[in-house]
Write a protein that holds these residues in place. Structure first.
Motif, PDB file in Angstrom:
ATOM      1  N   ALA A  45       0.707  -1.515  -0.459  1.00  0.00           N
ATOM      2  CA  ALA A  45       0.470   0.199  -0.028  1.00  0.00           C
ATOM      3  C   ALA A  45       1.056   1.291   0.248  1.00  0.00           C
ATOM      4  O   ALA A  45       0.505   2.412  -0.690  1.00  0.00           O
ATOM      5  CB  ALA A  45      -0.720  -0.289   0.951  1.00  0.00           C
ATOM      6  N   CYS A  94      -8.380   2.639  -7.802  1.00  0.00           N
ATOM      7  CA  CYS A  94      -7.294   1.979  -7.559  1.00  0.00           C
ATOM      8  C   CYS A  94      -7.297   1.521  -5.933  1.00  0.00           C
ATOM      9  O   CYS A  94      -7.626   0.838  -5.943  1.00  0.00           O
ATOM     10  CB  CYS A  94      -6.074   2.247  -8.667  1.00  0.00           C
ATOM     11  N   THR A  95      -7.057   2.863  -5.294  1.00  0.00           N
ATOM     12  CA  THR A  95      -7.237   3.602  -3.475  1.00  0.00           C
ATOM     13  C   THR A  95      -8.658   2.233  -2.938  1.00  0.00           C
ATOM     14  O   THR A  95      -8.658   1.851  -2.175  1.00  0.00           O
ATOM     15  CB  THR A  95      -7.080   4.446  -3.348  1.00  0.00           C
ATOM     16  N   SER A 126      -5.418  -7.959  -6.081  1.00  0.00           N
ATOM     17  CA  SER A 126      -5.241  -7.768  -4.124  1.00  0.00           C
ATOM     18  C   SER A 126      -5.297  -9.442  -3.770  1.00  0.00           C
ATOM     19  O   SER A 126      -4.684  -9.950  -2.736  1.00  0.00           O
ATOM     20  CB  SER A 126      -5.812  -6.515  -3.714  1.00  0.00           C
ATOM     21  N   VAL A 163      -8.891  -1.689  -4.258  1.00  0.00           N
ATOM     22  CA  VAL A 163      -7.720  -2.047  -2.896  1.00  0.00           C
ATOM     23  C   VAL A 163      -8.698  -2.321  -1.534  1.00  0.00           C
ATOM     24  O   VAL A 163      -8.508  -3.313  -0.291  1.00  0.00           O
ATOM     25  CB  VAL A 163      -6.206  -2.041  -2.884  1.00  0.00           C
ATOM     26  N   GLU A 164      -8.673  -1.004  -0.874  1.00  0.00           N
ATOM     27  CA  GLU A 164      -9.460  -0.642   0.341  1.00  0.00           C
ATOM     28  C   GLU A 164     -10.286  -1.457   0.477  1.00  0.00           C
ATOM     29  O   GLU A 164     -11.077  -1.993   2.038  1.00  0.00           O
ATOM     30  CB  GLU A 164      -9.659   0.794   0.682  1.00  0.00           C
ATOM     31  N   VAL A 219      -8.344  -4.782 -10.607  1.00  0.00           N
ATOM     32  CA  VAL A 219      -6.873  -4.810  -9.170  1.00  0.00           C
ATOM     33  C   VAL A 219      -7.694  -5.372  -7.634  1.00  0.00           C
ATOM     34  O   VAL A 219      -6.478  -5.551  -7.215  1.00  0.00           O
ATOM     35  CB  VAL A 219      -7.434  -2.851  -8.469  1.00  0.00           C
ATOM     36  N   LYS A 220      -8.646  -5.403  -7.578  1.00  0.00           N
ATOM     37  CA  LYS A 220      -9.728  -6.428  -6.819  1.00  0.00           C
ATOM     38  C   LYS A 220      -9.107  -8.210  -7.010  1.00  0.00           C
ATOM     39  O   LYS A 220      -8.487  -8.450  -6.009  1.00  0.00           O
ATOM     40  CB  LYS A 220     -11.256  -6.640  -6.786  1.00  0.00           C
TER      41      LYS A 220
END
Length: 188
Positions: free
Chosen positions: A38, A112-113, A178, A116-117, A174-175
């Motif tokens: 991160a 993206c953030t 991750s 990921v979160e 992205v998920k």
């Protein structure tokens, strides 16, 4: 709790279940790797968006991630846990993901953030369930950091994540990445 989980918990540990020590090691290892990644994502975003109005927001989130990473570094030392062997990969991949999405625009960086979160929120929630009543200090750390990750997700949404070009495709990719990084880092 599902019926299967209820019956398993009544029976105690099952073949293939992690011992309490193995679970602790896996959690500390993967969470350290995730927080390291991160920080690298935000460093990549800042390298592209450093002179924009969004830079203060990204810098704030990066600073919180640095605190998370430092705390997991302390837990690695305290519990004598081997860090993931994939740290060099996450060093490059995290930065590339951050810089690459930022090059698509601030909305893509925020998408993206957000992605990921969302994954990290679910990941931390699962860890809290796995720990049950054990490791109260670790649970407190995870809960605090989970709340900050949710804050980052909400900031990303308010900063226009959904307006990113190819939002659905981008966040899905992205998920998936991750989740793969979590799986790999917890084992390698």
């Amino acid at each position: 709790m599902t019926e299967n989980k209820k019956s398993r918990s009544r029976l105690g540990r099952q073949p293939g279940d992690l011992s309490p020590r193995e679970l602790l090691e896996r959690i500390v290892r993967v969470d350290h790797a995730g927080e390291y990644g991160a920080v690298r994502i935000y460093e990549g975003q800042l390298s592209v968006l450093k002179d924009t109005p969004e830079s203060d927001t990204i810098r704030h989130m990066k600073e919180q991630e640095e605190v998370h990473r430092e705390r997991f570094e302390e837990l690695i030392a305290e519990h004598r846990v081997r860090p993931t062997l994939l740290s060099p990969l996450w060093h490059v991949a995290g930065y590339a993901l951050g810089a690459g999405t930022a090059m698509l625009g601030k909305e893509a960086a925020m998408a993206c953030t957000e992605a990921v979160e969302e994954v990290i929120d679910e990941h931390y929630r699962d860890q809290l369930d796995q720990l049950g009543n054990s490791e109260p200090e670790l649970k407190e750390v995870i809960e605090k950091f989970r709340n900050e990750e949710i804050e980052h997700r909400d900031i990303a949404r308010s900063e226009g994540a959904a307006d990113a070009p190819g939002y659905e495709l981008l966040t899905s990719a992205v998920k998936t990445g991750s989740k793969l990084a979590i799986w790999l880092s917890s084992r390698v």
